[in-house]
Design a protein around this motif. Structure first.
Motif, PDB file in Angstrom:
ATOM      1  N   ARG A 167       0.832  -1.201   0.000  1.00 43.36           N
ATOM      2  CA  ARG A 167       0.000   0.000   0.000  1.00 43.36           C
ATOM      3  C   ARG A 167       0.874   1.262   0.000  1.00 43.36           C
ATOM      4  O   ARG A 167       0.562   2.250  -0.663  1.00 43.36           O
ATOM      5  CB  ARG A 167      -0.928  -0.004   1.207  1.00 43.36           C
ATOM      6  N   GLY A 168       1.979   1.223   0.733  1.00 43.22           N
ATOM      7  CA  GLY A 168       2.896   2.364   0.729  1.00 43.22           C
ATOM      8  C   GLY A 168       3.473   2.611  -0.655  1.00 43.22           C
ATOM      9  O   GLY A 168       3.610   3.767  -1.090  1.00 43.22           O
ATOM     10  N   ALA A 169       3.821   1.523  -1.365  1.00 43.75           N
ATOM     11  CA  ALA A 169       4.310   1.666  -2.734  1.00 43.75           C
ATOM     12  C   ALA A 169       3.218   2.258  -3.617  1.00 43.75           C
ATOM     13  O   ALA A 169       3.484   3.120  -4.468  1.00 43.75           O
ATOM     14  CB  ALA A 169       4.764   0.314  -3.271  1.00 43.75           C
ATOM     15  N   ARG A 170       1.979   1.811  -3.410  1.00 42.99           N
ATOM     16  CA  ARG A 170       0.860   2.338  -4.216  1.00 42.99           C
ATOM     17  C   ARG A 170       0.655   3.820  -3.958  1.00 42.99           C
ATOM     18  O   ARG A 170       0.413   4.591  -4.897  1.00 42.99           O
ATOM     19  CB  ARG A 170      -0.420   1.565  -3.906  1.00 42.99           C
ATOM     20  N   PHE A 171       0.760   4.251  -2.705  1.00 44.64           N
ATOM     21  CA  PHE A 171       0.597   5.672  -2.381  1.00 44.64           C
ATOM     22  C   PHE A 171       1.591   6.527  -3.175  1.00 44.64           C
ATOM     23  O   PHE A 171       1.239   7.558  -3.747  1.00 44.64           O
ATOM     24  CB  PHE A 171       0.804   5.903  -0.888  1.00 44.64           C
ATOM     25  N   MET A 172       2.847   6.078  -3.196  1.00 37.97           N
ATOM     26  CA  MET A 172       3.862   6.849  -3.911  1.00 37.97           C
ATOM     27  C   MET A 172       3.608   6.837  -5.414  1.00 37.97           C
ATOM     28  O   MET A 172       3.701   7.870  -6.085  1.00 37.97           O
ATOM     29  CB  MET A 172       5.257   6.308  -3.597  1.00 37.97           C
ATOM     30  N   LEU A 173       3.276   5.676  -5.962  1.00 42.32           N
ATOM     31  CA  LEU A 173       3.037   5.586  -7.403  1.00 42.32           C
ATOM     32  C   LEU A 173       1.816   6.410  -7.815  1.00 42.32           C
ATOM     33  O   LEU A 173       1.814   7.029  -8.885  1.00 42.32           O
ATOM     34  CB  LEU A 173       2.870   4.118  -7.817  1.00 42.32           C
ATOM     35  N   GLU A 174       0.795   6.429  -6.987  1.00 39.80           N
ATOM     36  CA  GLU A 174      -0.377   7.256  -7.283  1.00 39.80           C
ATOM     37  C   GLU A 174      -0.001   8.727  -7.298  1.00 39.80           C
ATOM     38  O   GLU A 174      -0.480   9.495  -8.143  1.00 39.80           O
ATOM     39  CB  GLU A 174      -1.472   7.007  -6.249  1.00 39.80           C
TER      40      GLU A 174
END
Length: 240
Positions: free
Chosen positions: A68-75
């Motif tokens: 989820r942390g990776a997704r936050f950054m990619l978003e």
């Protein structure tokens, strides 16, 4: 709560000086051997999240928080121009000094997760931060995360040699971090870092750099020694 081994800088705190202060340089272009998990620089968010889950398994909550942390950054990066994540990262301004990744999210829990997730993206070479950007958010035990992602027998052998040195484990981690943060740098660059650390009296940094230099020189001398050994002519055995 932040994942164990991760420490965040407060948004209101200044970034302390380090041996990297004043250094400037673009991100090194990773070769295929430096990307054992595949080239993810232009991969989709879902694919990258799955790789994060696969590379760093664990409890369901920890795995979910890393992805989820990776997704936050990619978003966040998806809102900036570029044909890959590196270009979007640079366009976002996060590649500059004093721009911690934790500032992307407002809630503390989300800042904790984006810190861990971004460390995973760095370790997988999805993003290659500048040294100044890298030091704007503190990632404790980042070297361990990088080691897992690379899955490199030689790097693991190096880590084993570092751990065999009878010094405080904190200095072991410092040595591994130096290797992970600047894997392609040659000895002269490490010596320049050491001179800066000596000038600033950063004793812990000196210990880690000395371990790295010691191993580098040991391997170099070992290579030279083997190169000097001439083949021995054994001849043919005589018949009795």
């Amino acid at each position: 709560m932040a994942e164990p081994g991760t420490m965040l800088l407060s948004n209101n705190s200044s970034v302390p000086p380090t041996r990297f202060a004043g250094l400037r340089g673009g991100p090194a272009k990773p070769v295929a051997s430096a990307m054992p998990r595949g080239d993810l620089t232009a991969a989709g968010s879902e694919q990258i999240q799955q790789v994060v889950r696969d590379v760093w398994p664990g409890g369901p909550d920890a795995v979910r928080r890393r992805a989820r942390g990776a997704r936050f950054m990619l978003e966040h990066l998806a809102g900036f121009p570029g044909s890959d994540w590196q270009q979007r990262w640079e366009a976002s301004g996060l590649n500059e000094r004093g721009r911690p990744v934790t500032a992307v999210r407002g809630k503390q829990a989300e800042r904790d997760e984006i810190c861990v997730g971004t460390a995973c993206l760095f370790s997988l070479r999805v993003i290659r931060p500048s040294l100044q950007a890298f030091r704007s958010t503190r990632f404790l035990r980042y070297g361990d995360r990088f080691l897992t992602a690379q899955h490199d027998p030689l790097l693991e052998k190096f880590w084993k040699c570092v751990q065999d040195n009878a010094v405080h484990p904190l200095h072991h981690g410092s040595a591994l971090f130096d290797t992970a943060a600047a894997l392609d740098e040659i000895e002269e660059d490490l010596l320049a870092r050491r001179a800066r650390a000596a000038h600033e009296n950063w004793l812990g940094e000196l210990e880690g750099i000395d371990l790295t230099l010691s191993f580098l020189r040991q391997k170099r001398e070992e290579t030279k020694r083997l190169a000097r050994i001439a083949p021995v002519e054994l001849g043919l055995p005589s018949l009795r």
